[in-house]
Each structure stands twice: as structure tokens, then as C-alpha cells.
Write an enzyme that holds these catalytic residues in place. Structure first.
Site, PDB file in Angstrom:
ATOM      1  CG  HIS A  87      20.481 181.595  14.264  1.00 30.06           C
ATOM      2  ND1 HIS A  87      20.464 180.553  15.172  1.00 30.06           N
ATOM      3  CD2 HIS A  87      19.851 181.125  13.158  1.00 30.06           C
ATOM      4  CE1 HIS A  87      19.866 179.511  14.628  1.00 30.06           C
ATOM      5  NE2 HIS A  87      19.476 179.840  13.400  1.00 30.06           N
ATOM      6  CD  GLU A 138      16.279 181.343  14.149  1.00 29.40           C
ATOM      7  OE1 GLU A 138      16.270 181.504  12.912  1.00 29.40           O
ATOM      8  OE2 GLU A 138      16.308 180.220  14.689  1.00 29.40           O
TER       9      GLU A 138
END
Length: 328
Positions: A174, A292
């Protein structure tokens, strides 16, 4: 050049270690054992250091932020509809931690774990953790995350896993990019994608693809700010969208430097955010862009989205690559 190791803090009476890998160009990455987090990505240009990713300088901010900054997310990134799934006709019910749905591996996901860690070469560090059926997933899952920095300024992040029971595995990093000191809206983005996922009001994929048109068209470089302006015409004010990608997924750049993103999976979620300033975030003033790389979310319910089932006693490894380039 090489790897250094320091203590970054403590969680649950355990030390959290911070490793810094530096190459011959003085490019460095820092990663910590808590959540196998990518803490910094720093380059040196004309004697000056520049950070390319959003980061905090203390452990407490990583623990308290809801934005999961830099963390390893899993065992399944993204949302699973109704917090249920089937493997081989066996049904599983997870916790419903976002409305009726299941988000980012649950409240005991990898992003909340302090991994064991060790240096495995002068350019790589491995983080390891075992999860045992937390949040409703079947099976014991052994996870390894390896970060490597090459002398070509390439960062490789490899996720390996094996299990004693058929289960799901679709992790991501992330990481939030901010490749210059300027506002993120002035930075340019290219995404090598001609379709993205349609989602419902709960951000659950419907199974349909939409063409990358208008605010979602990044086939050619476009400033993130221009995309946000186009979004506002649709009465939307943030990106939180999944693009279908393959290989060279995307590039984010400023006038001075770029980062190219590559993946061996088929999805990339982008998310505009401001983890450091809630007031600015409320005004849609964003400091960074999450990018991501993963298999498309909720793939267990959509056969065409990719296979995230990890079979018993099988091993799997996924690799994302991030390459820094200085621009003339």
C-alpha cells in the site's frame, strides 16, 4: 552500499526493526518489520536527497494511520463481497469489517503484524510471518516478503506463500507515491490500461469492465490534477479505482524524475489521499497517490479476474518492480 539495521520502535513488547538498503548510486529504500512496511524510497540528485514516497518518521504514526501507509496488505488486498467465499464447495465466513463486506484481510491482516526479519544479501531483506486462520480464513499461511534494491535503481518486492489448507492469497504493498516536492496534482501519470472495473456503491466490483475514457484515460501522460478536474464534472472528487494492467503497469513522474511500475499480476488500484493532513484531505487537497499492484479485487467471485486460490502444499510467488529514473 549494503544493508543497515536499527530499532525503529516497539510494539507489543517486541522491537520493530528498520532496514536501509543503499546501492552504488546512493539510492536507498527503508523497510520495517511492522507490516513489512516500505518506509522510504530516497534518491540523491546533484547532492540533494529526494523522497519518492509518503512516509512517517516514527512508528506511532504508522500504527494509528487508517491509510495503511507503505504496509503489506493481506492475506487478500481489497474487498470481498459479503465477507464470504467458497473453495471446492466449502463456504467460509469472514468478519464484516466494512459494512457487510470484508476489507484488506481483516482486523488481523498482515498490515497489523510485526514480521520476523533477516538480511539475505547485501541488497535484500526478507520478512516472514505465519497466520493461522485469523478472521475466518482457512489454513495456516506462511508468508515471506522480500525487498531488493539493485544498482539499476530497481526495487523488487516479492510475496511468497505456502499453506496447509486451500485458501486465498492476494497481497499488495500500500505504497503512496509523491515523486516531487510539488503538489501531487502537478505530477503526471500514465497507466497502460484500456479498461477499469465498474463497482457498486460499496466499491465492490460488479464484474463488468468500463473503458478508460475521460477522467480514467491515462494512456498518455496526464497530470493527476487534470484527471481530478475531469472527475469533478461527474461529481466525484477522488480516485479509488482499479485498472486492468499487464507487465509495465504505469509511470508517475515530475519534471525531474519518474518511477515505472511493473507487475506479474493483472490489477492496479490508484487512490488519492493526504495521510498527514485530514483537513486538506477533506478539501480534496491530496499529497500522494497510492498505486497498489495486485490481482483484481474480489477475484474469488469473478472467474475472469484471476486466480487467487492458493492450494494446499503449493507455493506461489508474485513480484512487483519499481524503477526510478532521473529525467534530463
Amino acid at each position: 552500499m549494503g544493508v543497515s539495521k536499527t530499532i525503529f520502535g516497539e510494539i507489543d513488547s517486541e522491537p520493530v526493526y528498520l532496514y536501509k538498503i543503499t546501492n552504488k548510486n546512493q539510492t536507498s529504500i527503508s523497510i520495517m518489520s511492522y507490516a513489512a512496511t516500505w518506509q522510504n524510497f530516497e534518491v540523491v540528485e546533484d547532492g540533494k536527497k529526494h523522497s519518492l514516497i509518503e512516509h512517517f518518521d516514527n512508528l506511532e504514526d504508522y500504527i494509528k494511520t487508517p491509510y495503511q501507509v507503505g504496509k503489506t496488505i493481506g492475506r487478500v488486498a481489497g474487498r470481498i463481497k459479503d465477507a464470504t467465499f467458497k473453495i471446492n464447495d466449502a463456504s467460509y465466513q469472514m468478519e464484516q469489517n466494512e459494512g457487510e463486506n470484508f476489507l484488506h484481510g481483516g482486523s488481523h491482516g498482515l498490515q497489523y503484524q510485526n514480521f520476523s526479519s533477516r538480511q539475505i544479501s547485501n541488497k535484500a531483506v526478507m520478512f516472514s510471518h505465519t497466520v493461522r486462520g485469523e478472521d475466518g480464513f482457512p489454513g495456516k499461511l506462511e508468508v515471506n516478503v522480500i525487498y531488493m534494491l539493485t544498482d539499476d535503481d530497481e526495487v523488487y518486492v516479492t510475496y511468497g506463500a505456502n499453506t496447509d489448507h486451500d485458501t486465498l492469497f492476494n497481497p499488495t504493498c500500500h505504497v503512496y507515491f509523491d515523486v516531487d516536492d510539488e503538489n501531487i496534482s502537478q505530477q503526471q501519470l500514465q497507466i497502460n490500461s484500456d479498461k477499469f472495473l465498474e463497482v457498486d456503491d460499496g466499491k465492490i466490483p460488479t464484474g463488468q469492465y468500463l473503458p478508460t475514457e475521460g477522467p480514467y484515460d491515462f494512456k498518455q501522460f496526464k497530470t493527476i490534477g487534470k484527471g481530478l478536474d475531469q472527475l469533478s464534472l461527474l461529481d466525484k472528487h477522488e480516485y479509488d479505482d482499479t485498472f486492468v494492467v499487464d507487465g509495465h503497469a504505469a509511470t508517475i513522474k515530475s519534471d525531474k524524475r519518474a518511477v515505472d511500475l511493473y507487475t506479474d499480476r493483472n490489477g492496479m488500484v490508484i487512490f488519492t489521499a493526504n495521510p498527514e493532513d485530514a483537513q486538506k484531505a477533506a478539501k480534496y487537497d491530496y499529497s500522494c497517490l497510492a498505486m497498489e499492484l495486485q490481482t483484481l479485487p474480489d477475484a474469488i467471485h469473478h472467474p475472469g479476474f484471476g486466480d487467487i486460490v492458493l492450494s494446499k502444499d503449493k507455493k506461489v510467488a508474485y513480484t512487483n518492480k519499481y524503477k526510478y529514473r532521473k529525467l534530463d
